[in-house]
Scaffold this active site. Structure first.
Site, PDB file in Angstrom:
ATOM      1  N   THR A   2       0.828  -1.197   0.000  1.00 18.46           N
ATOM      2  CA  THR A   2       0.000   0.000   0.000  1.00 18.46           C
ATOM      3  C   THR A   2       0.867   1.254   0.000  1.00 18.46           C
ATOM      4  O   THR A   2       1.848   1.342   0.744  1.00 18.46           O
ATOM      5  CB  THR A   2      -0.923   0.012   1.230  1.00 18.46           C
ATOM      6  OG1 THR A   2      -1.675  -1.200   1.256  1.00 18.46           O
ATOM      7  CG2 THR A   2      -1.872   1.197   1.194  1.00 18.46           C
ATOM      8  N   GLN A 122     -42.227  -1.167   6.065  1.00 17.77           N
ATOM      9  CA  GLN A 122     -41.635  -1.856   7.211  1.00 17.77           C
ATOM     10  C   GLN A 122     -40.430  -2.724   6.834  1.00 17.77           C
ATOM     11  O   GLN A 122     -39.491  -2.860   7.622  1.00 17.77           O
ATOM     12  CB  GLN A 122     -42.694  -2.693   7.922  1.00 17.77           C
ATOM     13  CG  GLN A 122     -43.739  -1.841   8.633  1.00 17.77           C
ATOM     14  CD  GLN A 122     -44.778  -2.678   9.367  1.00 17.77           C
ATOM     15  OE1 GLN A 122     -44.977  -3.855   9.068  1.00 17.77           O
ATOM     16  NE2 GLN A 122     -45.455  -2.066  10.329  1.00 17.77           N
ATOM     17  N   GLN A 179     -29.466  -2.689  -1.371  1.00 13.91           N
ATOM     18  CA  GLN A 179     -30.813  -3.246  -1.445  1.00 13.91           C
ATOM     19  C   GLN A 179     -31.871  -2.157  -1.269  1.00 13.91           C
ATOM     20  O   GLN A 179     -32.884  -2.147  -1.980  1.00 13.91           O
ATOM     21  CB  GLN A 179     -30.987  -4.331  -0.375  1.00 13.91           C
ATOM     22  CG  GLN A 179     -32.185  -5.233  -0.583  1.00 13.91           C
ATOM     23  CD  GLN A 179     -31.990  -6.162  -1.784  1.00 13.91           C
ATOM     24  OE1 GLN A 179     -30.878  -6.316  -2.307  1.00 13.91           O
ATOM     25  NE2 GLN A 179     -33.062  -6.784  -2.232  1.00 13.91           N
ATOM     26  N   GLY A 182     -32.121  -0.124  -4.300  1.00 14.38           N
ATOM     27  CA  GLY A 182     -32.666  -0.845  -5.444  1.00 14.38           C
ATOM     28  C   GLY A 182     -31.758  -0.736  -6.655  1.00 14.38           C
ATOM     29  O   GLY A 182     -30.531  -0.752  -6.534  1.00 14.38           O
ATOM     30  N   GLY A 183     -32.334  -0.588  -7.829  1.00 15.40           N
ATOM     31  CA  GLY A 183     -31.540  -0.505  -9.058  1.00 15.40           C
ATOM     32  C   GLY A 183     -30.555   0.643  -9.055  1.00 15.40           C
ATOM     33  O   GLY A 183     -29.460   0.531  -9.625  1.00 15.40           O
ATOM     34  N   GLU A 206      -4.723  -6.923   6.552  1.00 13.70           N
ATOM     35  CA  GLU A 206      -4.430  -6.992   7.986  1.00 13.70           C
ATOM     36  C   GLU A 206      -4.874  -8.341   8.578  1.00 13.70           C
ATOM     37  O   GLU A 206      -5.226  -8.441   9.748  1.00 13.70           O
ATOM     38  CB  GLU A 206      -5.106  -5.846   8.750  1.00 13.70           C
ATOM     39  CG  GLU A 206      -4.667  -4.455   8.341  1.00 13.70           C
ATOM     40  CD  GLU A 206      -3.223  -4.147   8.721  1.00 13.70           C
ATOM     41  OE1 GLU A 206      -2.642  -4.890   9.531  1.00 13.70           O
ATOM     42  OE2 GLU A 206      -2.663  -3.167   8.190  1.00 13.70           O
ATOM     43  N   THR A 208      -6.922 -11.976   6.939  1.00 14.72           N
ATOM     44  CA  THR A 208      -8.267 -12.279   6.458  1.00 14.72           C
ATOM     45  C   THR A 208      -9.193 -12.655   7.618  1.00 14.72           C
ATOM     46  O   THR A 208      -8.740 -12.925   8.740  1.00 14.72           O
ATOM     47  CB  THR A 208      -8.238 -13.448   5.470  1.00 14.72           C
ATOM     48  OG1 THR A 208      -7.794 -14.631   6.174  1.00 14.72           O
ATOM     49  CG2 THR A 208      -7.301 -13.164   4.297  1.00 14.72           C
ATOM     50  N   SER A 209     -10.478 -12.704   7.336  1.00 15.88           N
ATOM     51  CA  SER A 209     -11.433 -13.141   8.361  1.00 15.88           C
ATOM     52  C   SER A 209     -11.100 -14.537   8.864  1.00 15.88           C
ATOM     53  O   SER A 209     -11.258 -14.838  10.056  1.00 15.88           O
ATOM     54  CB  SER A 209     -12.859 -13.117   7.788  1.00 15.88           C
ATOM     55  OG  SER A 209     -13.287 -11.791   7.547  1.00 15.88           O
TER      56      SER A 209
END
Length: 222
Positions: A2, A122, A179, A182-183, A206, A208-209
């Site tokens: 980096t 909702q 989401q 939307g589009g 740093e 990975t998960s």
């Protein structure tokens, strides 16, 4: 590496002894050193403001005083830097999750569908509530991890837990934002589309998960 295209000095870990972690040392190598070459900037999916590039070493020689600390302490230096960096990355994830949620809420309050704003529906409210809840948990985790790190109480488990959770959390917040949009959330030029791409990298660098899972589990099982 980096910031390699902009760097004036590089922190390099090299093997100076036998096998294992005690054979690694840390060096500072200046830009322009014979044999050091920086490749072109990488074209990445996201985080394009953080310039990265490969760094090549071809017969590079450095003086003895280029070594950081004492010989054989490089692995310990790297691990200390990673632990600190994991808390920092977790904090960045929290900050970005807040920005993404702010964008989501603002859009839900102004975008109309079916004669009312989408924030009145909702199911949209549920997406927003989930993101706020996870953000709240992530912020609390970062604050506690940073407190324990600064106090010297926990420089390993807390940073890994915070980095693991927050990097995964911000991905879910970004996904919900797209989401809700939307589009429009899939279109270039919309902030949440860029954030969706940017956050994917947090689960990789740093550690990975999956590496965080190993660190956490091994610390508890030792």
């Amino acid at each position: 590496m980096t910031n390699a295209p902009e760097a004036d000095v590089f922190m390099v870990f090299a093997r100076t002894g036998g096998p294992g972690s005690r054979g690694i040392s840390t060096f500072l190598v200046e830009k322009g050193t014979d044999g050091l070459r920086v490749g072109p900037s990488d074209e990445k999916m996201g985080q394009r403001g953080a310039h990265t590039a490969e760094v090549f070493f071809d017969g590079v020689r450095v003086p003895a005083d280029a070594m950081v600390g004492t010989e054989g302490t490089g692995f310990r230096t790297a691990m200390a830097s990673l632990a600190h960096g994991r808390v920092s990355i977790a904090a960045v994830c929290v900050g970005l999750a807040q920005r993404i949620l702010d964008e989501t809420v603002a859009y839900a309050k102004e975008r109309s569908q079916g004669g009312r704003t989408i924030g009145e529906y909702q199911l949209v409210q549920g997406l927003i509530a989930d993101s706020q809840t996870e953000l709240y948990a992530g912020r609390s985790m970062v604050l506690e991890a940073a407190r324990a790190y600064d106090a010297g109480e926990d420089t390993k488990l807390g940073p890994s837990c915070a980095k693991y959770y927050c990097s995964e959390m911000v991905g879910r917040v970004a996904d919900r934002a797209v989401q809700v949009y939307g589009g429009m959330g899939y279109m270039r030029g919309v902030a949440v589309e860029r954030f969706y791409r940017d956050v994917r990298l947090f689960r990789i660098y740093e550690g990975t998960s999956q590496i965080q899972q190993l660190v956490i589990a091994r610390d508890l099982l030792r």
